[in-house]
Design an enzyme around this catalytic site. Structure first.
Site, mmCIF file in Angstrom:
data_model
loop_
_atom_site.group_PDB
_atom_site.id
_atom_site.type_symbol
_atom_site.label_atom_id
_atom_site.label_comp_id
_atom_site.label_asym_id
_atom_site.label_seq_id
_atom_site.Cartn_x
_atom_site.Cartn_y
_atom_site.Cartn_z
ATOM 1 N N ASP A 179 -4.740 18.430 -14.271
ATOM 2 C CA ASP A 179 -5.009 17.077 -14.760
ATOM 3 C C ASP A 179 -4.603 17.062 -16.239
ATOM 4 O O ASP A 179 -5.257 17.674 -17.086
ATOM 5 C CB ASP A 179 -6.508 16.778 -14.573
ATOM 6 C CG ASP A 179 -6.895 15.384 -15.051
ATOM 7 O OD1 ASP A 179 -6.220 14.847 -15.958
ATOM 8 O OD2 ASP A 179 -7.894 14.845 -14.545
ATOM 9 N N ARG A 218 0.839 -1.219 0.000
ATOM 10 C CA ARG A 218 0.000 0.000 0.000
ATOM 11 C C ARG A 218 0.870 1.264 0.000
ATOM 12 O O ARG A 218 0.427 2.342 -0.392
ATOM 13 C CB ARG A 218 -1.007 -0.004 1.163
ATOM 14 C CG ARG A 218 -1.817 1.277 1.280
ATOM 15 C CD ARG A 218 -3.220 1.099 1.893
ATOM 16 N NE ARG A 218 -3.248 0.202 3.016
ATOM 17 C CZ ARG A 218 -2.841 0.511 4.248
ATOM 18 N NH1 ARG A 218 -2.367 1.712 4.515
ATOM 19 N NH2 ARG A 218 -2.913 -0.380 5.221
ATOM 20 N N TYR A 230 -13.871 16.576 -15.991
ATOM 21 C CA TYR A 230 -14.366 15.200 -16.121
ATOM 22 C C TYR A 230 -15.528 15.023 -15.127
ATOM 23 O O TYR A 230 -15.458 15.530 -13.998
ATOM 24 C CB TYR A 230 -13.211 14.234 -15.848
ATOM 25 C CG TYR A 230 -13.667 12.821 -15.602
ATOM 26 C CD1 TYR A 230 -14.470 12.158 -16.543
ATOM 27 C CD2 TYR A 230 -13.331 12.141 -14.432
ATOM 28 C CE1 TYR A 230 -14.917 10.856 -16.303
ATOM 29 C CE2 TYR A 230 -13.757 10.845 -14.206
ATOM 30 C CZ TYR A 230 -14.561 10.212 -15.139
ATOM 31 O OH TYR A 230 -14.999 8.945 -14.914
ATOM 32 N N LYS A 263 -5.599 6.028 -19.438
ATOM 33 C CA LYS A 263 -5.795 6.519 -20.793
ATOM 34 C C LYS A 263 -4.512 6.372 -21.614
ATOM 35 O O LYS A 263 -4.051 5.263 -21.815
ATOM 36 C CB LYS A 263 -6.304 7.961 -20.726
ATOM 37 C CG LYS A 263 -7.471 8.157 -19.740
ATOM 38 C CD LYS A 263 -8.697 7.413 -20.198
ATOM 39 C CE LYS A 263 -9.875 7.341 -19.267
ATOM 40 N NZ LYS A 263 -9.846 7.787 -17.925
HETATM 41 N N1 LCS Z 1 -9.306 12.845 -15.213
HETATM 42 C C1 LCS Z 1 -9.780 12.849 -16.474
HETATM 43 C C2 LCS Z 1 -9.520 14.026 -17.351
HETATM 44 C C3 LCS Z 1 -10.503 11.756 -16.927
HETATM 45 O O1 LCS Z 1 -10.967 11.778 -18.175
HETATM 46 C C4 LCS Z 1 -10.738 10.660 -16.054
HETATM 47 C C5 LCS Z 1 -11.521 9.477 -16.480
HETATM 48 C C6 LCS Z 1 -10.228 10.718 -14.758
HETATM 49 C C7 LCS Z 1 -9.497 11.826 -14.378
HETATM 50 C C8 LCS Z 1 -10.418 9.608 -13.778
HETATM 51 O O2 LCS Z 1 -9.570 8.564 -14.081
HETATM 52 P P1 LCS Z 1 -9.862 7.017 -13.725
HETATM 53 O O3 LCS Z 1 -10.181 7.008 -12.279
HETATM 54 O O4 LCS Z 1 -11.023 6.596 -14.563
HETATM 55 O O5 LCS Z 1 -8.580 6.355 -14.061
HETATM 56 N N2 LCS Z 1 -12.243 9.676 -17.649
HETATM 57 C C9 LCS Z 1 -13.075 8.873 -18.201
HETATM 58 C C10 LCS Z 1 -13.785 9.188 -19.386
HETATM 59 O O6 LCS Z 1 -13.760 10.273 -19.937
HETATM 60 N N3 LCS Z 1 -14.478 8.149 -19.751
HETATM 61 O O7 LCS Z 1 -14.340 7.101 -18.878
HETATM 62 C C11 LCS Z 1 -13.462 7.516 -17.809
#
Ligand code: LCS
Length: 402
Positions: A186, A59, A112, A211
């Site tokens: 971000d 962790r 997001y 991503k």
């Molecule tokens: N920041 C951005 C700009 C994102 O697009 C996402 C997820 C996150 C943070 C969160 O990341 P995760 O916890 O999913 O790794 N965006 C998504 C989207 O646009 N479609 O599905 C997930």
């Protein structure tokens, strides 16, 4: 090997590679373990007291996670990084590390959907206020910052509409208004290949590694990059006590593998996305296209100044000249473009923000930031651009434009 003065492509493969133990494997083995053996109680105590470096428990640290985090930190030009179990895990672990009831965050209004829900639903329940303003307006940012502002928060290119935030301007305005405010960016949509926010004055960079960094649609992960001192605080406060959002060794292994081709993939995503955006921009059934690579994009010049390697990202959003129902029909009929959320995969994905990734906004709140129910978001993949365009064209041509 010291890769400090080497190029991006070399560093995305070699930076932070650990020394092999025993036989010399080319790929770092997966340290699939929850805990680590101490030589004696004194060593265990010294490690817990952070007096002696070394592993304690996954962790907190894991060699696979550290390799990925250090490599991303290198590419971002930051001192240190911390890999976490998701992008949301990275956002919450980071923000919670230095926040308490009574504090506030000044954030861009376009975010997001889950970040928006965190800011508008979850944090207010804990006594934290979030002021959402339009980050293209320096006066609005400065006016929203007060003595209780802890963070100024935005996305490099916004999800879902690709507004490009001018990080030089935002960081300057934020630090002038309150020198100790932390500017958090971000950088998911651009990846460190296209933009490095720390260079533009940001204090902390976050990614959904799910991503482009991983790039193969098979892992959920997040990362934060900032100074070594702050990373240590996020590790032992935000992640260890508050969220527990630690990364998994197997996921780190997959990310390491995916990252070796980050630049090659990004070049192709960018080239394909530009072609798709130009096609959409010329089609009569399309109302408008959001893509920073188009000359008519409101922040095209900001992107030209901030983005590197000649690309504008792989996400293209566009609004159709039809209602919500016809928009759904259009998406449902596509053959190659796949209906799924997320982005940054080899496969072209398409989704409907208003009812999917951004359903945490009300329709009115979406309208305020200019997102309608006819807007679609595409993550342009690595297929032949002409095939993606042919798939779109076949269905766009069927839309009756009055
Ligand atoms: N920041 C951005 C700009 C994102 O697009 C996402 C997820 C996150 C943070 C969160 O990341 P995760 O916890 O999913 O790794 N965006 C998504 C989207 O646009 N479609 O599905 C997930």
């Amino acid at each position: 090997m010291n890769t400090k003065d080497m190029g991006f492509s070399t560093r995305q493969i070699h930076a932070a590679r650990p020394e092999p133990i025993g036989p010399a494997p080319l790929a770092t083995p997966i340290y699939q373990t929850s805990t680590y053996i101490f030589e004696n109680t004194a060593q265990g105590a010294a490690r817990f007291a952070l007096e002696e470096p070394g592993y304690i428990y996954t962790r907190l640290h894991n060699p696979n996670g550290e390799e990925v985090a250090e490599r991303i930190a290198d590419l971002e030009g930051g001192e240190a990084g911390l890999l976490m179990s998701s992008g949301m895990g990275a956002i919450t672990s980071t923000l919670w590390t230095w926040m308490q009831a009574g504090d506030n965050i000044v954030a861009d209004a376009t975010l997001y959907g889950c970040t928006y829900a965190l800011f508008t639903e979850a944090l207010p329940r804990l006594g934290i206020t979030v002021h959402l303003v339009d980050f293209t307006d320096p006066k609005a940012i400065a006016a929203a910052i007060d003595s209780k502002t802890r963070y100024v928060y935005c996305e490099t290119a916004t999800n879902p509409d690709l507004k490009v935030n001018d990080i030089d301007m935002i960081s300057k305005v934020a630090h002038e208004a309150k020198p100790d405010v932390l500017v958090v960016v971000d950088n998911t949509f651009t990846s460190p290949y296209l933009c490095r926010p720390l260079k533009h004055g940001a204090d902390i960079v976050i990614h959904s590694v799910t991503k482009y960094l991983n790039g193969h649609g098979d892992v959920i992960a997040g990362v934060v990059v900032t100074t070594a001192e702050r990373i240590q605080q996020i590790r032992v406060i935000g992640m260890k006590y508050m969220t527990g959002a630690c990364s998994a060794p197997m996921d780190s292994f997959l990310i390491c593998r995916g990252m070796k081709t980050l630049d090659i993939r990004m070049d192709r995503h960018c080239a394909n996305a530009l072609k798709v955006a130009r096609f959409l921009d010329s089609h009569p059934a399309v109302n408008h296209v959001c893509y920073p690579g188009l000359e008519n994009h409101p922040q095209h010049e900001v992107a030209n100044r901030m983005f590197e390697h000649g690309g504008y990202g792989g996400v293209v959003s566009f609004e159709l000249k039809c209602n919500k129902e016809r928009t759904s029909e259009f998406v449902n009929n596509l053959k190659l473009c796949t209906l799924a959320v997320s982005l940054g995969d080899a496969i072209t994905l398409i989704e409907h923000p208003a009812s999917m990734t951004h359903n945490t906004y009300t329709v009115e709140a979406l309208k305020e930031i200019g997102i309608s129910e006819s807007l679609l978001r595409m993550s342009v993949g690595l297929e032949d651009a002409d095939d993606i365009i042919a798939d779109l064209k076949a269905e766009l041509d069927k839309i009756e434009v009055k």
